[in-house]
Design an enzyme around this catalytic site. Structure first.
Site, PDB file in Angstrom:
ATOM      1  CE1 TYR A 193       6.235   1.233   0.154  1.00 51.28           C
ATOM      2  CE2 TYR A 193       6.055   3.039  -1.382  1.00 51.28           C
ATOM      3  CZ  TYR A 193       6.335   1.722  -1.130  1.00 51.28           C
ATOM      4  OH  TYR A 193       6.687   0.910  -2.179  1.00 51.28           O
ATOM      5  CD1 TRP A 194       9.230   4.678   0.358  1.00 47.12           C
ATOM      6  CD2 TRP A 194      11.138   5.050   1.462  1.00 47.12           C
ATOM      7  NE1 TRP A 194      10.059   3.598   0.147  1.00 47.12           N
ATOM      8  CE2 TRP A 194      11.234   3.808   0.797  1.00 47.12           C
ATOM      9  CE3 TRP A 194      12.233   5.492   2.228  1.00 47.12           C
ATOM     10  CZ2 TRP A 194      12.376   2.990   0.867  1.00 47.12           C
ATOM     11  CZ3 TRP A 194      13.369   4.691   2.298  1.00 47.12           C
ATOM     12  CH2 TRP A 194      13.427   3.455   1.620  1.00 47.12           C
ATOM     13  CE1 TYR A 236       4.255  -3.347  -8.684  1.00 49.18           C
ATOM     14  CE2 TYR A 236       4.579  -3.063 -11.044  1.00 49.18           C
ATOM     15  CZ  TYR A 236       4.773  -2.635  -9.744  1.00 49.18           C
ATOM     16  OH  TYR A 236       5.484  -1.487  -9.512  1.00 49.18           O
ATOM     17  CE1 TYR A 252       6.379  -2.899  -4.382  1.00 51.14           C
ATOM     18  CE2 TYR A 252       6.813  -3.974  -2.281  1.00 51.14           C
ATOM     19  CZ  TYR A 252       6.468  -2.849  -3.006  1.00 51.14           C
ATOM     20  OH  TYR A 252       6.211  -1.678  -2.341  1.00 51.14           O
ATOM     21  CG  ASP A 276       7.808   4.200  -4.252  1.00 52.63           C
ATOM     22  OD1 ASP A 276       9.035   4.037  -4.355  1.00 52.63           O
ATOM     23  OD2 ASP A 276       6.991   3.336  -4.595  1.00 52.63           O
ATOM     24  CD1 TRP A 303      15.842  -0.535  -4.782  1.00 53.23           C
ATOM     25  CD2 TRP A 303      17.234   0.517  -3.358  1.00 53.23           C
ATOM     26  NE1 TRP A 303      15.093   0.298  -3.976  1.00 53.23           N
ATOM     27  CE2 TRP A 303      15.918   0.946  -3.096  1.00 53.23           C
ATOM     28  CE3 TRP A 303      18.267   1.043  -2.597  1.00 53.23           C
ATOM     29  CZ2 TRP A 303      15.622   1.873  -2.090  1.00 53.23           C
ATOM     30  CZ3 TRP A 303      17.983   1.965  -1.607  1.00 53.23           C
ATOM     31  CH2 TRP A 303      16.678   2.373  -1.348  1.00 53.23           C
ATOM     32  CG  ASP A 304      13.687  -4.559  -3.766  1.00 56.15           C
ATOM     33  OD1 ASP A 304      13.580  -3.526  -4.458  1.00 56.15           O
ATOM     34  OD2 ASP A 304      13.005  -4.775  -2.750  1.00 56.15           O
ATOM     35  CD  GLU A 326       7.249  -2.726   1.363  1.00 54.68           C
ATOM     36  OE1 GLU A 326       6.087  -3.082   1.657  1.00 54.68           O
ATOM     37  OE2 GLU A 326       7.539  -2.094   0.327  1.00 54.68           O
ATOM     38  CD1 TRP A 363      11.332  -2.533  -7.628  1.00 50.59           C
ATOM     39  CD2 TRP A 363      10.228  -4.451  -7.844  1.00 50.59           C
ATOM     40  NE1 TRP A 363      10.020  -2.236  -7.913  1.00 50.59           N
ATOM     41  CE2 TRP A 363       9.322  -3.391  -8.050  1.00 50.59           C
ATOM     42  CE3 TRP A 363       9.757  -5.758  -7.949  1.00 50.59           C
ATOM     43  CZ2 TRP A 363       7.976  -3.599  -8.330  1.00 50.59           C
ATOM     44  CZ3 TRP A 363       8.418  -5.968  -8.218  1.00 50.59           C
ATOM     45  CH2 TRP A 363       7.546  -4.891  -8.404  1.00 50.59           C
TER      46      TRP A 363
END
Ligand code: DGY
Length: 422
Positions: A343-344, A85, A33, A163, A39-40, A387, A37
């Site tokens: 991931y999510w 990216y 990344y 995501d 909210w990061d 992460e 970003w």
């Protein structure tokens, strides 16, 4: 717990922030990344502010330098080109003052601005005075364009930051990406593909980007034509909290906050439209089909962060945290869609834990708040500033030396965190 190790952990976390600092903004992690970003960077600001308040404010001011004319603050600002990216600035075609994506992200900036202000009110006052109208304009954009029955909708899975969560499975199935064209993913160069979204997901992500671009990111046109529109607990709960924090800042500035108070009432009612009675949880709602996602996710547990108490959520929380060594998983482990490394769809995320923990604390559920803080601190101490993490084993996943995990350590998990609000 090794007391000797603690100063080291703080120092490591600060070194990660410094290492990811690109001058006024911070990348989430080098390689995977390489830009700013949304909210990061709000988390990064919080982390920096624990040892350098001015640098914390710079991060938020740089973020708002990319605000669009309609008030939207993009999810990525491409300050400097980086071929590593995809999809980059030329694919997105953002229409703001800085090359950007065309979607937003969970609006946590006002909440962290309030926290940073509390750390040093004197230094913060002029910055808050500059940022206040910008934050207000961003929140207005959500209220104007993204509400469905008072709940906040996303128009792309990346917008919620979660995501590939199963929350979007139904809405994603409604997209036919047949004309998506060729593209080369970059994320899977940097990270094990097993820990990332699948090609099925990515075709749809890219298809949605191309649609938005074709419509020149016109929200009215997207409202009509985008098949993906999901009322989402992440957005609804973070905006509700952010409105409360913005109102507090507005009162300090002696602004008239009646518009924000009215928005809070709308969002409170909207949050209740995310209550899936059969599931007994806050849930995502597909606005196009009217279907529930039927997912108890870590975003469901942001209700407390938004200031909403609900005993049924305490029961869900106790059930789910009791089966994980390192809660809070991003998806219910009892579901057949749970995947502990992808991931999510299962992993534990430090940022979500911090928001959930802050909410629990604010709602007086202090034992749960403290347990979550301790287990998250143990997780980061044992497995590093990753992460995200496998909730069952603790294994580090995704990118390493991650900005927001370092920030969460400094602001919330570390024994030496600043005391006071949050
Ligand atoms: C990615 O590239 O995977 C990001 O999550 C999109 O913002």
């Amino acid at each position: 717990m090794n007391a000797q190790a603690m100063p080291d952990m703080d120092e490591q976390a600060r070194a990660i922030l410094r290492g990811n600092d690109r001058g006024g903004y911070t990348v989430p992690t080098a390689g995977l990344y390489p830009y700013q970003w949304n909210w990061d960077s709000a988390f990064a600001a919080w982390g920096f502010a624990t040892f350098d308040v001015e640098r914390g404010w710079d991060e938020i001011e740089t973020l708002f330098s990319g605000q669009w004319g309609n008030g939207m603050v993009p999810h990525i600002l491409f300050h400097r080109p980086d071929p590593g990216y995809f999809p980059g600035p030329e694919v997105w075609g953002g229409i703001g003052p800085v090359a950007s994506s065309g979607i937003s992200q969970p609006p946590v900036a006002a909440s962290f601005a309030r926290r940073i202000f509390d750390l040093d009110p004197e230094a913060g006052l002029p910055v808050v005075a500059r940022l206040y109208p910008k934050m207000l304009a961003w929140h207005r954009w959500f209220m104007e364009w993204r509400l469905d029955q008072g709940a906040v909708c996303i128009t792309h899975p990346w917008e919620a930051g979660r995501d590939n969560t199963p929350d979007w499975d139904g809405a994603m199935a409604g997209i036919d990406p047949k004309d998506v064209g060729d593209y080369t993913r970059r994320d899977t160069f940097h990270v094990d593909p097993e820990m990332r979204p699948t090609k099925y997901d990515y075709d749809r992500y890219v298809w949605l980007v191309r649609l938005g671009r074709r419509l020149n990111w016109d929200e009215a046109a997207l409202l009509e034509q985008n098949p993906f529109r999901v009322a989402d607990p992440t957005m609804t709960f973070t905006l509700l909290r952010a409105q409360r924090d913005l109102a507090a800042l507005g009162r300090i500035l002696k602004e008239d906050v009646s518009e924000i108070e009215a928005a809070i009432a709308v969002l409170e009612a909207g949050a209740e439209t995310l209550w899936n009675a059969e599931l007994a949880s806050y849930d995502a709602r597909d606005v196009r089909s009217g279907q529930w996602a039927n997912c108890v996710s870590n975003a469901s547990f942001l209700c407390w962060y938004a200031g909403i108490q609900n005993p049924a959520m305490e029961a869900q929380y106790d059930r789910i945290t009791s089966v994980c060594t390192y809660p809070v998983p991003s998806h219910d482990p009892s579901s057949d869609r749970f995947d502990p490394k992808r991931y999510w769809r299962g992993p534990t995320w430090g940022i979500m834990n911090a928001l959930i923990g802050i909410g629990l604390q604010d709602c007086g559920l202090v034992e749960r708040a403290e347990n979550l803080r301790t287990s998250t601190a143990d997780l980061i101490r044992e497995y590093g500033f990753a992460e995200y993490f496998d909730p069952l084993t603790g294994d580090a996943a995704g990118g390493g030396t991650f900005t927001w995990t370092a920030a969460v350590w400094l602001g919330w998990a570390s024994p030496s965190r600043p005391k006071g609000a949050f």
